[in-house]
Design a protein around this motif. Sequence first.
Motif, PDB file in Angstrom:
ATOM      1  N   LEU A  83       0.820  -1.211   0.000  1.00 51.54           N
ATOM      2  CA  LEU A  83       0.000   0.000   0.000  1.00 51.54           C
ATOM      3  C   LEU A  83       0.853   1.259   0.000  1.00 51.54           C
ATOM      4  N   ILE A  84       1.800   1.353   0.938  1.00 52.89           N
ATOM      5  CA  ILE A  84       2.558   2.595   1.099  1.00 52.89           C
ATOM      6  C   ILE A  84       3.593   2.777  -0.013  1.00 52.89           C
ATOM      7  N   LEU A  85       4.507   1.823  -0.160  1.00 51.75           N
ATOM      8  CA  LEU A  85       5.512   1.965  -1.216  1.00 51.75           C
ATOM      9  C   LEU A  85       4.856   1.960  -2.594  1.00 51.75           C
ATOM     10  N   GLY A  86       3.829   1.117  -2.767  1.00 49.43           N
ATOM     11  CA  GLY A  86       3.146   1.064  -4.048  1.00 49.43           C
ATOM     12  C   GLY A  86       2.523   2.396  -4.427  1.00 49.43           C
ATOM     13  N   LEU A  87       1.764   2.982  -3.500  1.00 49.33           N
ATOM     14  CA  LEU A  87       1.123   4.277  -3.773  1.00 49.33           C
ATOM     15  C   LEU A  87       2.140   5.391  -3.979  1.00 49.33           C
ATOM     16  N   VAL A  88       3.148   5.435  -3.097  1.00 49.30           N
ATOM     17  CA  VAL A  88       4.147   6.503  -3.181  1.00 49.30           C
ATOM     18  C   VAL A  88       4.926   6.410  -4.492  1.00 49.30           C
ATOM     19  N   ALA A  89       5.316   5.197  -4.890  1.00 46.01           N
ATOM     20  CA  ALA A  89       6.064   5.032  -6.142  1.00 46.01           C
ATOM     21  C   ALA A  89       5.209   5.377  -7.355  1.00 46.01           C
ATOM     22  N   LEU A  90       3.897   5.106  -7.277  1.00 44.32           N
ATOM     23  CA  LEU A  90       3.010   5.504  -8.365  1.00 44.32           C
ATOM     24  C   LEU A  90       2.937   7.024  -8.493  1.00 44.32           C
ATOM     25  N   ALA A  91       2.950   7.699  -7.345  1.00 43.92           N
ATOM     26  CA  ALA A  91       2.897   9.160  -7.357  1.00 43.92           C
ATOM     27  C   ALA A  91       4.212   9.760  -7.841  1.00 43.92           C
ATOM     28  N   SER A  92       5.329   9.160  -7.399  1.00 46.50           N
ATOM     29  CA  SER A  92       6.645   9.668  -7.792  1.00 46.50           C
ATOM     30  C   SER A  92       7.671   8.551  -7.614  1.00 46.50           C
ATOM     31  N   PRO A  93       8.344   8.134  -8.689  1.00 43.94           N
ATOM     32  CA  PRO A  93       9.354   7.082  -8.566  1.00 43.94           C
ATOM     33  C   PRO A  93      10.367   7.411  -7.476  1.00 43.94           C
ATOM     34  N   LEU A  94      10.760   6.392  -6.713  1.00 45.32           N
ATOM     35  CA  LEU A  94      11.646   6.580  -5.563  1.00 45.32           C
ATOM     36  C   LEU A  94      13.073   6.187  -5.920  1.00 45.32           C
ATOM     37  N   SER A  95      14.002   7.116  -5.789  1.00 42.71           N
ATOM     38  CA  SER A  95      15.420   6.823  -5.986  1.00 42.71           C
ATOM     39  C   SER A  95      16.050   6.519  -4.640  1.00 42.71           C
ATOM     40  N   VAL A  96      16.953   5.541  -4.612  1.00 40.73           N
ATOM     41  CA  VAL A  96      17.588   5.120  -3.359  1.00 40.73           C
ATOM     42  C   VAL A  96      19.055   5.527  -3.390  1.00 40.73           C
ATOM     43  N   HIS A  97      19.435   6.413  -2.470  1.00 38.13           N
ATOM     44  CA  HIS A  97      20.811   6.888  -2.401  1.00 38.13           C
ATOM     45  C   HIS A  97      21.532   6.444  -1.131  1.00 38.13           C
ATOM     46  N   SER A  98      20.788   6.161  -0.085  1.00 36.79           N
ATOM     47  CA  SER A  98      21.388   5.884   1.219  1.00 36.79           C
ATOM     48  C   SER A  98      22.082   4.525   1.264  1.00 36.79           C
ATOM     49  N   GLY A  99      23.366   4.534   1.664  1.00 39.19           N
ATOM     50  CA  GLY A  99      24.094   3.288   1.851  1.00 39.19           C
ATOM     51  C   GLY A  99      23.568   2.507   3.042  1.00 39.19           C
ATOM     52  N   VAL A 100      23.041   3.212   4.048  1.00 36.17           N
ATOM     53  CA  VAL A 100      22.488   2.554   5.233  1.00 36.17           C
ATOM     54  C   VAL A 100      21.300   1.678   4.848  1.00 36.17           C
ATOM     55  N   ILE A 101      20.396   2.226   4.041  1.00 38.45           N
ATOM     56  CA  ILE A 101      19.218   1.469   3.616  1.00 38.45           C
ATOM     57  C   ILE A 101      19.628   0.270   2.773  1.00 38.45           C
ATOM     58  N   ARG A 102      20.635   0.439   1.925  1.00 39.71           N
ATOM     59  CA  ARG A 102      21.105  -0.679   1.112  1.00 39.71           C
ATOM     60  C   ARG A 102      21.641  -1.814   1.980  1.00 39.71           C
ATOM     61  N   ARG A 103      22.190  -1.480   3.143  1.00 42.87           N
ATOM     62  CA  ARG A 103      22.678  -2.525   4.046  1.00 42.87           C
ATOM     63  C   ARG A 103      21.548  -3.146   4.860  1.00 42.87           C
ATOM     64  N   GLU A 104      20.497  -2.372   5.127  1.00 38.02           N
ATOM     65  CA  GLU A 104      19.385  -2.891   5.928  1.00 38.02           C
ATOM     66  C   GLU A 104      18.449  -3.786   5.115  1.00 38.02           C
ATOM     67  N   LEU A 105      18.358  -3.566   3.815  1.00 39.42           N
ATOM     68  CA  LEU A 105      17.439  -4.339   2.985  1.00 39.42           C
ATOM     69  C   LEU A 105      17.740  -5.844   3.000  1.00 39.42           C
ATOM     70  N   PRO A 106      19.004  -6.269   2.772  1.00 41.20           N
ATOM     71  CA  PRO A 106      19.281  -7.720   2.862  1.00 41.20           C
ATOM     72  C   PRO A 106      19.021  -8.264   4.265  1.00 41.20           C
ATOM     73  N   ARG A 300       7.297   3.608 -11.326  1.00 41.40           N
ATOM     74  CA  ARG A 300       5.831   3.521 -11.271  1.00 41.40           C
ATOM     75  C   ARG A 300       5.332   2.115 -11.595  1.00 41.40           C
ATOM     76  N   LEU A 301       5.946   1.452 -12.554  1.00 38.36           N
ATOM     77  CA  LEU A 301       5.526   0.091 -12.902  1.00 38.36           C
ATOM     78  C   LEU A 301       5.742  -0.850 -11.713  1.00 38.36           C
ATOM     79  N   GLU A 302       6.888  -0.735 -11.071  1.00 40.42           N
ATOM     80  CA  GLU A 302       7.182  -1.584  -9.915  1.00 40.42           C
ATOM     81  C   GLU A 302       6.253  -1.252  -8.750  1.00 40.42           C
ATOM     82  N   GLY A 303       5.954   0.028  -8.585  1.00 39.63           N
ATOM     83  CA  GLY A 303       4.992   0.428  -7.559  1.00 39.63           C
ATOM     84  C   GLY A 303       3.618  -0.159  -7.839  1.00 39.63           C
ATOM     85  N   ALA A 304       3.226  -0.183  -9.132  1.00 47.37           N
ATOM     86  CA  ALA A 304       1.929  -0.761  -9.509  1.00 47.37           C
ATOM     87  C   ALA A 304       1.891  -2.256  -9.220  1.00 47.37           C
TER      88      ALA A 304
END
Length: 327
Positions: A83-106, A300-304
């Motif tokens: 719901l949240i990431l899907g809706l937000v990405a549909l409104a505006s594609p999200l770019s990921v720059h943070s190295g911290v988030i890249r380490r937390e995802l795995p 947007r496609l991935e958010g959809a």
Amino acid sequence: MLLPAFAVIGGLVLLVWSAERFVEGAAASSRRLGVSPLLIGMLVLGFGTSAPELMVSALAAGQGNPGLALGNAYGSNIANIGLILGLVALASPLSVHSGVIRRELPLLGGVTLLSALLMWGGVIGRMEGSLLLALLAAFILFSILQARRIGPDALAAETEESLAVKPMSLKAGLVWTLVGLLLLIVSSRILVWGAVAIAQGFGVSDLIIGLTVVAVGTSLPELAASVSALRRGEHDLVLGNVVGSNLFNTLGVVGLAAVIRPIEVGSEVLLRDWSLMAVMTALMVVFAMGWRGRPGRINRLEGAVLLTLFLGYMLFMVRLVVLSGSA
């Protein structure tokens, strides 16, 4: 059924409002006390928006409804991504720059797999709950050490901008933290009572109610925080809120509920709910980390795709409720 319905609606409204006050107060107080913006972004904002899930699940487990606690945690994870990431990405594609988030995802992916192993025997007992809480404590300690040695990060910069929008004195921050916490407890009690009453009235399990109505309701603070961050162009803060919240739900919310009262887990949870949560988590990791040389970005496609999975799941769960009620 009218009074329980009003209890759920009123409890959710108060829960969302008090959660926002709690997070704002805690973040402002932390900043005034000298906590780094990176650590606030990693823990206070990411974990703070999961305060409703923690309160609701702890109360539900304490009152003998651990299914509601588990459904709330896993259902919120599904709502956060779909719901949240899907809706937000549909409104505006999200770019990921943070190295911290890249380490937390795995790490989130690994924790999701671990949760399946803990459910394999059909019960998440106190030992398993203690393990989850221990892992959460280790992650918090790791985050504190990491924040001290990491240089400039996109998440820290966006958190600094977010805190500057609503400046607050230390006294005001502490007051709102306390007020928000007290109202979180009160609203959680109202919500749990109403949700259990509705589940009993429709003849469905409290797990189903937890996975749907309660899960979406307790995810509203994350949605509000994400929309606010999106308006300011703070993409990493949006993803950071979701990743931090899902980590806290899987480790802290389920862990605390299991310590309070062991949670019996039916095979349908693993096959239906956990499987969808795992697939959506994997998709989020792939999209946000990037693949085949593509930079991390949720378009947007991935958010959809994420939103469609969530809506399909909700329709399926509503059908279960209708079939249970007509049986």
